[in-house]
Design an enzyme around this catalytic site. Sequence first.
Site, PDB file in Angstrom:
ATOM      1  CB  VAL A   1      59.158   1.012  21.542  1.00  0.00           C
ATOM      2  CG1 VAL A   1      59.883   2.312  21.629  1.00  0.00           C
ATOM      3  CG2 VAL A   1      58.677   0.534  20.103  1.00  0.00           C
ATOM      4  CB  CYS A   2      61.060   2.439  25.341  1.00  0.00           C
ATOM      5  SG  CYS A   2      61.538   3.701  26.493  1.00  0.00           S
ATOM      6  CB  THR A   3      60.558   0.449  29.755  1.00  0.00           C
ATOM      7  OG1 THR A   3      59.513   1.346  29.549  1.00  0.00           O
ATOM      8  CG2 THR A   3      61.749   1.319  30.248  1.00  0.00           C
TER       9      THR A   3
END
Lengths: 267, 267
Positions: free
Chosen positions: B155-157
């Site tokens: 998820v995300c970075t």
Amino acid sequence: MTGVDRGRRKLLQAAAAGGLGAGLVTSFGAVAPARAEGVERAEETEGAEGGEGTVRVAVLLYDGVTALDAVGPYEMLCRVPGVTVTMVAERAGQVRTDTGELGLVAERSLDSVSRADVLLVPGGVERGTTPPRTNPAVLDWIRRIHRGSTWTTSVCTGALILGAAGLLRGVPATTYWASRSYLADVGAIYTPGRFVEAGKILTAAGVSAGIDMGLHLAARLSDERTAQAMQLAVEYDPDPPFDTGSPEKADPELRELALKLIADAAR
Amino acid sequence: MTGVDRGRRKLLQAAAAGGLGAGLVTSFGAVAPARAEGVERAEETEGAEGGEGTVRVAVLLYDGVTALDAVGPYEMLCRVPGVTVTMVAERAGQVRTDTGELGLVAERSLDSVSRADVLLVPGGVERGTTPPRTNPAVLDWIRRIHRGSTWTTSVCTGALILGAAGLLRGVPATTYWASRSYLADVGAIYTPGRFVEAGKILTAAGVSAGIDMGLHLAARLSDERTAQAMQLAVEYDPDPPFDTGSPEKADPELRELALKLIADAAR
């Protein structure tokens, strides 16, 4: 003007603009810096302490809480300038969520928190919410914080906890879809909506609705532009792969299955 | 047929139907029942332990993680029959999120978890993700779990952490909107999407996108009907008060403000 001053000014603006009802902005009380018990590696962070003029959000945790009810609004509010979010439970330390699989840490015990600008009460499954709904210490604390709050808020079945504290009599409110009928038991007036604002009481629908309510509250505590930036900060451009997120969009069998999954996973 | 058997059967069905690439369903390895260190009141729950045939989801936690990145998918998966979600960190115990305001509890240390069916790596702000991206012990663990996983997800970075472990070379993937350009640095092919599935690698866009990915994964690990019931269980019928959740919907000044709020709140 410091960031904290700005936060306070914005809250005052929100109070002036928003019709906050009886709860005026007089609630910047000190939170006693009690040490978190029962948690190793707990840190005394400045953010949790806040300072004079900080807008303090207190989130009630308890064993059986639904994690996203608390973490959704936390994530929308924790970066709003001048706002601090603090997790509070009957005793400081770890609480276990409703499935038993996740531990969240309460920084503060109820008796170390005497005032907050925003009270947020998340929900839990039946076995989770029953203890706070019948625990006089928790209900007394909720009433005490509510007396000085600018906003008193709930997510999901957290509304039933506010109701058990006597705060929803005659108040338009919402709650988890499967618990709507219980609002009448505490004298609240069920009102459809992703979240419902009634004076200083703000109630959200189930679990993930706390995210939407959190953005609304971010705007109330600061301004719309800041809340919009928070929406972008968490890339909240929802695109669920299905469209069955409300009981109106689900057939009766799916509603039954959803409740069965919740009951089977509850500890 | 037990619930666990059903969970396993459904995973096998998903594997058969879903084109899972190299990662066949051979990953029901034992998770050593190490005691959580540094956490009082930790409970040894059956759910965290799992049993033979359980679909194990391991979520990597670290100081600086963004809470919703981890908790969003957890909430979508934790009630799927036969699935257990376990938080894992370099050391068991509390980790602090990126704002420093919230503590999440890792039940397991990396060295006590040798296999998982699903690896989920959440993101954090730059100061948060840097340590895991440069920590050989974490990167080795990610590679080890990935070798046996059915799904390796971020998820995300968190995608940049998978990338640092060398898992995204030539792989279509997404990440946080402001970090898209960094995907090329780890050899990944930036691909627009709320989440991107490429073989057994599944990457989500920023923070809240993990909720949408979590529902997709719930369908993959069980079936669409169960995932739809999970969407209803968490009343995920999103209705944000604004429409600024992607960079394409925001003006440049709002993008700057969002990044400033994140940087100012980072600890």
